[in-house]
Design a protein around this motif. Structure first.
Motif, PDB file in Angstrom:
ATOM      1  N   LEU A 145      -3.263  -5.698   4.274  1.00 62.75           N
ATOM      2  CA  LEU A 145      -3.458  -4.300   3.902  1.00 62.75           C
ATOM      3  C   LEU A 145      -2.858  -4.066   2.524  1.00 62.75           C
ATOM      4  O   LEU A 145      -1.648  -4.211   2.327  1.00 62.75           O
ATOM      5  N   ARG A 150      -5.219   1.347   0.068  1.00 61.03           N
ATOM      6  CA  ARG A 150      -5.627   1.612   1.451  1.00 61.03           C
ATOM      7  C   ARG A 150      -6.916   0.865   1.778  1.00 61.03           C
ATOM      8  O   ARG A 150      -7.875   1.413   2.315  1.00 61.03           O
ATOM      9  N   TYR A 167      -6.071   4.605   8.297  1.00 60.33           N
ATOM     10  CA  TYR A 167      -4.867   4.166   7.599  1.00 60.33           C
ATOM     11  C   TYR A 167      -3.606   4.618   8.337  1.00 60.33           C
ATOM     12  O   TYR A 167      -2.672   3.832   8.544  1.00 60.33           O
TER      13      TYR A 167
END
Length: 241
Positions: A145, A150, A167
């Motif tokens: 990630l 994001r 997220y």
């Protein structure tokens, strides 16, 4: 949202769908209206919609069946409309993946309020710093990630964008690997509110996130369901600059 949200209304009652279309347009939305799920499929093949307002009781394929298909084929948000008074029908719709429901007859102002609330949960965020993880990358299983962007980056370098709700939910799991988190706790962590009697928001969000990160969403290995407990993130998480 920076662009004008595009809403699709699916209802076989002409007066309802036309009146709702006009009201949404007066309140700053783009809106289209069709009278069946066949019309819905055609419209969605031709345009991108942010949310579908979907009636349950329709001739031919009903809204529940259509909602089930949408959750398999698309990430589009769904607001169910029902004239039925039975709570069971509302629960079924939410369990199939609807983001919210509203009973007929309804106040159009409430429809607008529900749509705005759903879109706030599902809109894609702008590029922004990631709080305590700003400038960091969090890795798990075959994913990394990129917190600032994001974006999920797979081991094959493929990239998957995350909505705001994706997220927030993923961060909640990555901060607490191998901890059992109740639905109430996850809802508090991701949206700062407690669950209502028919709230299936977290279940729907988990299903969407699973479709993005699991090898097989029907048999999840990363986000496990804990009977009577909630959910547990089963992978180890590492942090890097």
């Amino acid at each position: 949202m920076t662009r004008t949200p595009n809403i699709l209304i699916v209802d076989d009652h002409r007066e309802i769908r036309d009146a709702l279309k006009r009201y949404l347009e007066r309140n700053g939305f783009r809106a289209s209206a069709v009278d069946s799920t066949k019309g819905m499929d055609k419209a969605m093949a031709e345009s991108r919609f942010d949310l579908v307002v979907l009636d349950i009781m329709m001739p031919g394929e009903d809204g529940l069946s259509a909602c089930r298909r949408l959750r398999i084929e698309s990430d589009v948000a769904v607001l169910m409309l029902t004239a039925l008074g039975e709570d069971t029908d509302r629960i079924v719709g939410l369990e199939l993946g609807a983001d919210d429901y509203l009973a007929k007859p309804f106040n159009p102002r409430e429809v607008v309020a529900r749509i705005k609330a759903i879109l706030r949960r599902t809109e894609r965020p702008p590029v922004a710093l990631g709080g305590q993880y700003g400038g960091k990358r969090l890795s798990f299983d075959r994913w990394t990630l990129d917190v600032d962007r994001r974006v999920l980056i797979g081991s094959d370098k493929a990239q998957v964008e995350l909505t705001t709700s994706d997220y927030q939910l993923l961060i909640a799991f990555l901060e607490r690997p191998r901890m059992v988190l109740s639905r109430d706790r996850l809802l508090d962590l991701t949206s700062g509110r407690t669950a209502s009697l028919f709230d299936r928001a977290i279940d729907n969000q988990v299903s969407r996130l699973r479709r993005k990160i699991e090898r097989n969403a029907a048999s999840p290995e990363l986000i496990a369901t804990v009977r009577g407990g909630g959910y547990c993130f089963m992978a180890d998480v590492t942090e890097s600059a």
